[in-house]
Design an enzyme around this catalytic site. Structure first.
Site, short mmCIF file in Angstrom:
data_model
loop_
_atom_site.label_atom_id
_atom_site.label_comp_id
_atom_site.label_asym_id
_atom_site.label_seq_id
_atom_site.Cartn_x
_atom_site.Cartn_y
_atom_site.Cartn_z
N GLU A 55 -3.50 2.02 -7.26
CA GLU A 55 -3.65 3.18 -6.27
C GLU A 55 -2.90 4.31 -6.65
OE1 GLU A 55 -6.38 2.10 -2.82
OE2 GLU A 55 -4.50 1.60 -2.08
N HIS B 151 0.72 -0.94 0.19
CA HIS B 151 -0.09 0.14 0.03
C HIS B 151 0.71 1.11 0.11
CE1 HIS B 151 -2.80 3.24 1.19
NE2 HIS B 151 -3.81 2.22 0.69
P1 13P Z 1 -9.32 6.76 -0.19
O1 13P Z 1 -10.29 6.11 -0.47
O2 13P Z 1 -9.38 7.40 1.10
O3 13P Z 1 -8.52 7.96 -1.20
O4 13P Z 1 -7.86 5.79 0.20
C1 13P Z 1 -7.78 5.03 -0.78
C2 13P Z 1 -6.79 3.68 -0.20
O5 13P Z 1 -5.61 4.06 -0.12
C3 13P Z 1 -7.48 2.31 -0.03
O6 13P Z 1 -6.36 1.53 0.17
#
Ligand code: 13P
Length: 267
Positions: A182, A110
């Protein structure tokens, strides 16, 4: 019994039913987790065509999982593991400990692990290998920073992170894995990737997975994460190549999260 649930979970993943994953990060204490789950379940009936995943904090894990009984469409994972199986590693949890607590999945790579805690690509590879050894499904997160995107390096960075994450295991073992794209600049900023941008990166990831895994790679779900909310969830999910959503902030309110999980699927 547990094993049968696990097999059915894998087979559900393999048909790529959309996945709605909640990453609670450092939110929701054990004392609040069961009330959250009761409220969530009151607003989220069983859908045959999707699965919901929760990643509570390690200490809230038990309270959350205990509040959801007999729901094979809802699974739980941990947010992090150490890459060693056991030893003198104060403060850490192993993949085997997570498994024995009921986790089926683990987040690896992550952006907050990489950018806040300095986790290296080498370490993500070690963690994926530890997860696979223990029978945990790794949800491998990849994503570029704003500088990297503006420099035109998005694909280079994302694919390098992906290759590093699976470098320490036999590629045939990752057809059980999940991937999440992400973009770092979209996490917690209120600025999500457009469905088109997400699709483009998801396509590049899918191509790379084909190289790494072969034809079986088509069963590997690729989720999008970064400022997903109830307003944009439908459009992001409808984007080609987007097989699910990994949600932070918008998963912290039980009713709001249920609304996202109830999103009408268009295809
Ligand atoms: P947000 O949805 O708060 O932008 O975070 C995304 C995230 O890091 C999920 O792992």
């Amino acid at each position: 019994m547990w094993f049968l649930f696990f097999l059915s979970f894998l087979s559900r993943l393999s048909v790529k039913r959309p996945l709605f994953a909640a990453n609670w990060k450092l939110h929701i204490a054990p004392i609040d987790a069961s009330a959250f789950m009761r409220s969530f379940l009151a607003h989220y009936g069983r859908h045959q065509d999707r699965s919901v995943l929760f990643f509570p904090s390690a200490l809230a894990f038990h309270a959350a999982i205990d509040a959801v009984k007999e729901r094979s469409d809802i699974s739980f994972g941990v947010q992090n593991i150490h890459w060693e199986d056991k030893g003198a590693f104060t403060g850490e949890n192993s993949a085997a400990i997570a498994r024995s607590a009921g986790a089926r999945l683990v987040l690896v790579g992550h952006s907050e692990r990489r950018h806040v805690f300095g986790e290296t690509e080498e370490e993500t590879g070690l963690k994926v290998a530890a997860a696979v050894r223990a029978g945990l499904i790794p949800l491998i997160c990849v994503g570029e920073t704003l500088d990297q995107r503006e420099a035109g390096d998005t694909e280079t960075v994302v694919l390098r992170q992906l290759r590093a994450a699976v470098a320490k295991i036999d590629a045939s073992k990752i057809d059980d894995a999940l991937i999440a794209y992400e973009p770092v600049w979209a996490i917690g900023t209120g600025r999500n990737a457009t469905p088109e941008d997400a699709s483009a990166v998801h396509a590049a990831i899918a191509d790379e997975l084909k190289v790494l895994v072969g034809q079986r790679s088509s069963g590997i779900p690729i989720l999008y994460g970064g400022s997903v909310n109830r307003g944009n969830a439908g459009a992001l999910l409808a984007a080609p190549g987007v097989d699910g959503l990994l949600v932070g902030g918008a998963s912290l309110d039980a009713e709001g999260w249920a609304t996202i999980c109830n999103t009408t699927l268009t295809s």
